[in-house]
Design a protein around this motif. Structure first.
Motif, PDB file in Angstrom:
ATOM      1  N   UNK A   7       0.833  -1.206   0.000  1.00 16.56           N
ATOM      2  CA  UNK A   7       0.000   0.000   0.000  1.00 16.56           C
ATOM      3  C   UNK A   7       0.868   1.255   0.000  1.00 16.56           C
ATOM      4  N   UNK A   8       0.558   2.191  -0.896  1.00 17.91           N
ATOM      5  CA  UNK A   8       1.382   3.380  -1.071  1.00 17.91           C
ATOM      6  C   UNK A   8       0.772   4.658  -0.518  1.00 17.91           C
ATOM      7  N   UNK A   9      -0.510   4.653  -0.211  1.00 14.95           N
ATOM      8  CA  UNK A   9      -1.147   5.863   0.296  1.00 14.95           C
ATOM      9  C   UNK A   9      -0.411   6.376   1.526  1.00 14.95           C
ATOM     10  N   UNK A  10      -0.362   7.692   1.642  1.00 16.06           N
ATOM     11  CA  UNK A  10       0.425   8.288   2.718  1.00 16.06           C
ATOM     12  C   UNK A  10      -0.442   8.985   3.759  1.00 16.06           C
ATOM     13  N   UNK A  11       0.005   8.888   4.997  1.00 17.88           N
ATOM     14  CA  UNK A  11      -0.606   9.597   6.122  1.00 17.88           C
ATOM     15  C   UNK A  11       0.544  10.328   6.823  1.00 17.88           C
TER      16      UNK A  11
ATOM     17  N   UNK B 299       4.919   5.496   8.268  1.00 16.59           N
ATOM     18  CA  UNK B 299       6.363   5.307   8.433  1.00 16.59           C
ATOM     19  C   UNK B 299       6.877   4.374   7.335  1.00 16.59           C
ATOM     20  N   UNK B 300       6.937   4.878   6.084  1.00 14.17           N
ATOM     21  CA  UNK B 300       7.279   4.002   4.953  1.00 14.17           C
ATOM     22  C   UNK B 300       8.691   3.444   4.998  1.00 14.17           C
ATOM     23  N   UNK B 301       9.561   4.026   5.816  1.00 10.08           N
ATOM     24  CA  UNK B 301      10.955   3.573   5.882  1.00 10.08           C
ATOM     25  C   UNK B 301      11.231   2.623   7.044  1.00 10.08           C
ATOM     26  N   UNK B 302      10.204   2.291   7.790  1.00  8.48           N
ATOM     27  CA  UNK B 302      10.387   1.382   8.929  1.00  8.48           C
ATOM     28  C   UNK B 302      10.880   0.025   8.432  1.00  8.48           C
ATOM     29  N   UNK B 303      11.902  -0.510   9.074  1.00 11.17           N
ATOM     30  CA  UNK B 303      12.471  -1.799   8.667  1.00 11.17           C
ATOM     31  C   UNK B 303      11.465  -2.928   8.778  1.00 11.17           C
ATOM     32  N   UNK B 304      10.545  -2.792   9.707  1.00 11.77           N
ATOM     33  CA  UNK B 304       9.468  -3.778   9.854  1.00 11.77           C
ATOM     34  C   UNK B 304       8.316  -3.356   8.960  1.00 11.77           C
TER      35      UNK B 304
ATOM     36  N   UNK C 152       5.510  -4.427   8.532  1.00 17.92           N
ATOM     37  CA  UNK C 152       4.181  -4.524   9.121  1.00 17.92           C
ATOM     38  C   UNK C 152       3.919  -3.435  10.158  1.00 17.92           C
ATOM     39  N   UNK C 153       4.868  -2.514  10.294  1.00 17.57           N
ATOM     40  CA  UNK C 153       4.665  -1.376  11.193  1.00 17.57           C
ATOM     41  C   UNK C 153       4.726  -0.048  10.453  1.00 17.57           C
ATOM     42  N   UNK C 154       4.685  -0.131   9.132  1.00 15.08           N
ATOM     43  CA  UNK C 154       4.697   1.085   8.327  1.00 15.08           C
ATOM     44  C   UNK C 154       3.299   1.705   8.219  1.00 15.08           C
ATOM     45  N   UNK C 155       2.270   0.867   8.374  1.00 15.22           N
ATOM     46  CA  UNK C 155       0.894   1.286   8.092  1.00 15.22           C
ATOM     47  C   UNK C 155       0.136   1.698   9.356  1.00 15.22           C
TER      48      UNK C 155
ATOM     49  N   UNK D 273      -2.872   4.207  17.290  1.00 16.91           N
ATOM     50  CA  UNK D 273      -1.531   4.783  17.254  1.00 16.91           C
ATOM     51  C   UNK D 273      -0.843   4.489  15.933  1.00 16.91           C
ATOM     52  N   UNK D 274       0.173   5.273  15.620  1.00 18.33           N
ATOM     53  CA  UNK D 274       0.907   5.076  14.373  1.00 18.33           C
ATOM     54  C   UNK D 274       1.560   3.699  14.337  1.00 18.33           C
ATOM     55  N   UNK D 275       1.539   3.096  13.158  1.00 24.18           N
ATOM     56  CA  UNK D 275       2.176   1.799  12.973  1.00 24.18           C
ATOM     57  C   UNK D 275       1.360   0.612  13.426  1.00 24.18           C
ATOM     58  N   UNK D 276       0.099   0.846  13.813  1.00 25.98           N
ATOM     59  CA  UNK D 276      -0.730  -0.247  14.348  1.00 25.98           C
ATOM     60  C   UNK D 276      -1.776  -0.728  13.334  1.00 25.98           C
ATOM     61  N   UNK D 277      -1.635  -0.299  12.077  1.00 31.02           N
ATOM     62  CA  UNK D 277      -2.640  -0.627  11.067  1.00 31.02           C
ATOM     63  C   UNK D 277      -2.818  -2.109  10.824  1.00 31.02           C
ATOM     64  N   UNK D 278      -1.696  -2.851  10.753  1.00 32.95           N
ATOM     65  CA  UNK D 278      -1.806  -4.293  10.511  1.00 32.95           C
ATOM     66  C   UNK D 278      -2.440  -4.995  11.701  1.00 32.95           C
TER      67      UNK D 278
END
Length: 403
Positions: A148-152, A186-191, A193-196, A244-249
């Motif tokens: 997913x590429x959409x940005x927040x 956080x599109x640059x997060x190494x994980x 599954x925590x970018x979304x 919270x941020x990064x909790x989308x998955x």
């Protein structure tokens, strides 16, 4: 029965079946006609007329395990009721038990603030508004949600949202007032599954544009109001962020588990209804000197359909039991298995029913084309067959990691 119904569920099922006989089946023709004539941008009057009747009979929010707002049923208890509702495209919304509102209500109940619940959950529970869920995107293979590429993007006390979504169910509905949007904070997060993250976006916010309805096998509005939506510099308060941020998955997994099993429960009901239509049709038609029902190929298909439905139902009830007893996360394999098995079962039975109806089966007169559109769609929605099969295989192989 391996999973006997409690007296409470048996009574709800009796009331539900009675309501279907009195109010749902007699209005199906009108429902399909309104959907075709009014299109996906309008409210269908028949639905709004029947909702108060269902609510008055206590057949409302049956999906919700929270007894304050719903029936307080477990997944296993809800299964036979959801199956009954699945027999008709008209039924789920009439009982306020239709996707994606059910999943969105559960998200708001679990992760929303008290303000969110008052503003959005309360009218959703009352059936006064509808909602949509924006995750899938046309530009990437969304079967892998990490694409997913959409940005927040955080900007002071707000988040700015940009993205193009499609198959966003309900977005064309004029009653759709709130969107749960998934994008990357956080599109640059190494994980990966925590970018979304997931965030609440009121549909009236500047920059939200519902571009077009998307047909499913030529149907607009039935089986759902699939839509393409563009978000351009949409600003929402930071408080709209869910969990919270990064909790989308994390939210997605909690949301999609019940959603997937509800789809399967409804498809079992749709398959039962389809088999009934097939049996009635072949008993009433004569070909080559004898009823079609006496043709061996017909009998084989009817027998196989009955076996397949019973297998799918038991597999689904087993998944429901696992979700209730060990939780959605531990029951991932059971959920994945039904998500593959049930839509494929439904597609096959509907295909046989179309064949049994002859040329008429390909028309819209018998509800079979609409049923096939639903079943085929669900081999893709909430994760395609291939993804679930890979997951099941990984679970299986893991058992032998030390072999």
């Amino acid at each position: 029965m391996l999973y006997p119904m409690s007296p409470k569920v048996a009574e709800l099922k009796r009331k539900l079946e009675s309501f279907m006989d009195r109010n749902i089946y007699p209005n199906e023709e009108r429902f399909y006609r309104e959907a075709e004539e009014l299109g996906p941008w309008k409210v269908y009057p028949v639905v709004e007329e029947l909702k108060p009747l269902a609510r008055a009979e206590g057949l409302w929010n049956l999906f919700l395990p929270d007894s304050r707002h719903g029936a307080g049923l477990t997944n296993l208890e809800y299964a036979p009721l959801c199956e009954v509702m699945g027999r008709s495209h008209l039924a789920p919304e009439v009982f306020n038990c239709s996707a994606p509102d059910t999943g969105n209500m559960e998200v708001l109940e679990r992760y929303g603030t008290e303000k969110d619940k008052e503003r959005w959950l309360k009218p959703l529970l009352a059936g006064e508004i509808r909602s949509c869920f924006a995750m899938t995107e046309p530009a990437v293979a969304s079967s892998d949600a990490t694409n997913i590429e959409s940005s927040i993007v955080r900007d002071g006390d707000h988040y700015v949202i940009n993205g193009r979504k499609w198959y966003t169910t309900n977005a064309t509905d004029p009653r759709c007032k709130i969107c749960i949007f998934m994008g990357k904070t956080d599109p640059d997060n190494a994980d990966r599954h925590k970018q979304q993250s997931m965030i609440l976006v009121p549909m009236g916010t500047p920059g939200v544009e519902v571009k077009r309805p998307l047909p499913v096998f030529g149907f607009y509005g039935v089986p759902d109001r699939a839509s393409e939506v563009v978000f351009t510099d949409v600003r929402v308060p930071k408080e709209n962020m869910l969990l919270g941020e990064g909790r989308g998955f994390e939210i997605a997994q909690g949301r999609l588990g019940p959603g997937r099993i509800h789809h399967c429960m409804r498809l079992i009901g749709l398959s039962e209804r389809t088999l009934e239509k097939m049996c009635r049709r072949v008993r009433s038609r004569v070909a080559f000197g004898k009823p079609v029902s006496e043709q061996t190929v017909t009998q084989e298909r009817i027998a196989e359909a009955r076996i397949m439905i019973e297998q799918a139902r038991l597999l689904t009830l087993n998944a429901a039991y696992a979700m209730d007893t060990v939780g959605n996360k531990v029951a991932k394999a059971e959920i994945a298995m039904i998500k593959v098995a049930v839509p494929n079962m439904a597609c096959q039975i509907i295909d046989w029913a179309i064949q049994a109806h002859g040329g008429g089966g390909t028309s819209n007169d018998f509800g079979l084309t609409q049923a096939y559109a639903t079943a085929r769609l669900l081999r893709l929605a909430d994760g395609p067959d291939e993804v679930h099969r890979n997951q099941i295989a990984r679970f299986e192989l893991k058992k032998y990691s030390n072999a």
